[in-house]
Motif scaffolding. Structure first.
Motif, PDB file in Angstrom:
ATOM      1  N   ALA A   1      21.542 -62.089 -29.357  1.00  0.00           N
ATOM      2  CA  ALA A   1      21.315 -63.244 -30.226  1.00  0.00           C
ATOM      3  C   ALA A   1      21.223 -64.532 -29.416  1.00  0.00           C
ATOM      4  O   ALA A   1      20.423 -65.424 -29.732  1.00  0.00           O
ATOM      5  N   LEU A   2      22.031 -64.639 -28.370  1.00  0.00           N
ATOM      6  CA  LEU A   2      21.968 -65.819 -27.508  1.00  0.00           C
ATOM      7  C   LEU A   2      20.721 -65.793 -26.628  1.00  0.00           C
ATOM      8  O   LEU A   2      20.120 -66.833 -26.354  1.00  0.00           O
ATOM      9  N   ALA A   3      20.318 -64.603 -26.186  1.00  0.00           N
ATOM     10  CA  ALA A   3      19.156 -64.487 -25.300  1.00  0.00           C
ATOM     11  C   ALA A   3      17.848 -64.738 -26.037  1.00  0.00           C
ATOM     12  O   ALA A   3      16.880 -65.225 -25.442  1.00  0.00           O
ATOM     13  N   ILE A   4      17.791 -64.384 -27.340  1.00  0.00           N
ATOM     14  CA  ILE A   4      16.571 -64.575 -28.137  1.00  0.00           C
ATOM     15  C   ILE A   4      16.955 -65.368 -29.385  1.00  0.00           C
ATOM     16  O   ILE A   4      17.138 -64.809 -30.478  1.00  0.00           O
ATOM     17  N   PRO A   5      17.106 -66.675 -29.270  1.00  0.00           N
ATOM     18  CA  PRO A   5      17.564 -67.475 -30.415  1.00  0.00           C
ATOM     19  C   PRO A   5      16.573 -67.502 -31.575  1.00  0.00           C
ATOM     20  O   PRO A   5      16.938 -67.883 -32.696  1.00  0.00           O
TER      21      PRO A   5
END
Length: 295
Positions: free
Chosen positions: A73-77
């Motif tokens: 989730a943090l890598a692909i906001p």
């Protein structure tokens, strides 16, 4: 097995299968919705690669094991990420299907397999997902393809993307036979599994259950890098989400994937670029190919 001829897959072929047009007022729903179900605690990057590639073409939701979901989730906001329960060995537990049921209706494309672990339990999960998402085009990669070893229950809207070694494992053929007769191996597998098969290699052979087949010969050695197949699976899913039928989505994915590799090879050399760099080449390539394939 006997080899018979197949048709070449080139940019000219794609002129028969142009991308559905996006009007000037199209919103994100116009790009279609693709669900990527992938990853494990040991191989979270496979989910990242497949999802990033899919997002370059379509609208994205990711489902991943709960221990890696927050990192994705943090890598692909830009994506919605759903955390699913894991098996003790790090696979997808079949109970996780319940969390995905609300998005099954209307979903155009589903990508499953990159980075999966715990083969036997994850295959149970994949079987349940195939039933739940029977209205979607489904791309199976990596461990998710093991579902075909239990019987030919797939459909024309299912795409499998094996390498030669994976094809040998799934079909029971010696790897040497697969390498020597790739077209025949892909064609027989497609008919037996009742699914579309894209057998990856120096030449990629795409076969349909009805015997029709295409051959793409424009790949380069740099594409033989870790994670490249995950990126290809995501691309095919993205093109299916855009509204292309399975065969056409597969053709677009294979060709764009290779052309992305060629663009990187021109700048960095034939070998040594990374799979994570492929997706960045996709938008410009799709724009160019889209213009070329319009009447």
């Amino acid at each position: 097995m006997a080899e018979t001829r197949d048709a070449p897959l080139t940019e000219a072929t794609l002129k028969q299968w142009p991308l559905p047009e996006l009007g000037p007022d199209a919103d994100k729903e116009g790009r279609g919705h693709v669900l990527v179900v992938a990853g494990s605690v040991e191989i979270p990057g496979a989910a990242l690669l497949a999802a990033t590639a899919a997002l370059r073409v379509g609208e994205l939701t990711i489902a991943a094991p709960e221990r890696v979901a927050s990192g994705l989730a943090l890598a692909i906001p830009e994506a919605r990420v759903i955390a699913l329960e894991e098996t003790p060995d790090g696979g997808f537990d079949v109970s996780g299907c319940e969390a995905l049921a609300p998005i099954a209706e209307g979903l155009k494309a589903l990508v499953m397999g990159p980075g999966m672990q715990d083969e036997s339990r994850s295959v149970m999960f994949v079987r349940a997902m195939l039933l739940m998402f029977s209205g979607s085009t489904v791309i199976l990669d990596a461990l998710a393809m093991s579902v075909v070893r239990e019987g030919p229950f797939c459909s024309n809207s299912v795409v499998l993307t094996p390498r030669a070694g994976e094809m040998a494992y799934l079909s029971g053929l010696p790897k040497e036979v697969v390498c020597e007769q790739p077209l025949a191996a892909a064609r027989e597998a497609a008919m037996h599994w009742n699914a579309l098969v894209a057998l990856k290699g120096a030449h990629t052979h795409i076969a349909q259950p009805d015997g029709r087949a295409w051959r793409f010969s424009g790949g380069g050695p740099g594409l033989g890098t870790s994670g490249s197949g995950d990126t290809l699976a995501g691309l095919i899913g993205g093109f299916a989400a855009r509204g292309l039928p399975a065969m056409q989505a597969c053709a677009w994915g294979v060709l764009v994937h290779a052309r992305a590799g060629a663009a990187l090879a021109r700048r960095h050399g034939a070998v040594g670029y990374l799979a994570r760099e492929l997706a960045g080449e996709v938008p410009a390539l799709v724009h160019r190919l889209d213009r070329q394939t319009r009447p």
